[in-house]
Design a protein around this motif. Structure first.
Motif, PDB file in Angstrom:
ATOM      1  N   PRO A  57       0.730  -1.291  -0.029  1.00 26.82           N
ATOM      2  CA  PRO A  57       0.036   0.067   0.100  1.00 26.82           C
ATOM      3  C   PRO A  57       0.792   1.458   0.049  1.00 26.82           C
ATOM      4  O   PRO A  57       0.264   2.406  -0.211  1.00 26.82           O
ATOM      5  N   VAL A  58       2.262   1.219   0.335  1.00 33.00           N
ATOM      6  CA  VAL A  58       2.783   2.490   0.179  1.00 33.00           C
ATOM      7  C   VAL A  58       3.866   2.590  -0.939  1.00 33.00           C
ATOM      8  O   VAL A  58       4.289   1.612  -1.580  1.00 33.00           O
ATOM      9  N   ALA A  59       3.574   3.767  -1.601  1.00 30.47           N
ATOM     10  CA  ALA A  59       4.160   4.085  -2.969  1.00 30.47           C
ATOM     11  C   ALA A  59       5.595   3.986  -2.840  1.00 30.47           C
ATOM     12  O   ALA A  59       6.149   4.233  -1.895  1.00 30.47           O
ATOM     13  N   LEU A  88      -1.671   3.693  -8.574  1.00 32.26           N
ATOM     14  CA  LEU A  88      -2.725   3.049  -8.474  1.00 32.26           C
ATOM     15  C   LEU A  88      -2.520   1.859  -7.698  1.00 32.26           C
ATOM     16  O   LEU A  88      -1.861   0.978  -8.242  1.00 32.26           O
ATOM     17  N   PRO A  89      -3.238   1.664  -6.462  1.00 30.95           N
ATOM     18  CA  PRO A  89      -3.065   0.377  -5.872  1.00 30.95           C
ATOM     19  C   PRO A  89      -4.150  -0.562  -6.480  1.00 30.95           C
ATOM     20  O   PRO A  89      -5.176   0.060  -7.251  1.00 30.95           O
TER      21      PRO A  89
END
Length: 97
Positions: free
Chosen positions: A24-26, A55-56
């Motif tokens: 979830p972390v860029a 975009l997750p």
């Protein structure tokens, strides 16, 4: 009318690419070349990153952009593998409001 049969020979993929969801972390995505020309892998990586960078997988825009990445790989005759770390939900029906 003339019936023309087109026997297009399917060539083996020229490049193999794996797209891995990192979490979830860029940055969310890692795009790895499995085999093939490094320049081709880098060019595909650039295009795919432009579509997936922020975009997750749970984002509604992800499904549309994923299909664009898949079509790009098919057009270039690349073998594409996805590792989302979860089951793919493509078979679920789309609910409209």
């Amino acid at each position: 009318m003339t019936d023309i049969a087109t026997d297009v020979e399917q060539r083996p993929p020229e490049v193999g690419i794996r797209i891995v969801y990192l979490g979830p972390v860029a940055p969310h995505w890692e795009i790895e070349g499995l085999y093939g020309d490094d320049a081709a892998v880098n060019e595909f990586r650039r295009r795919a990153n432009a579509r997936l960078q922020l975009l997750p997988p749970h984002d509604p825009q992800f499904r549309r952009n994923r299909e664009r990445v898949v079509r790009d790989a098919e057009r270039e005759n690349y073998e594409l593998h996805w590792d989302l770390g979860m089951p793919v939900e493509d078979d679920l029906p789309v609910q409209s409001l």
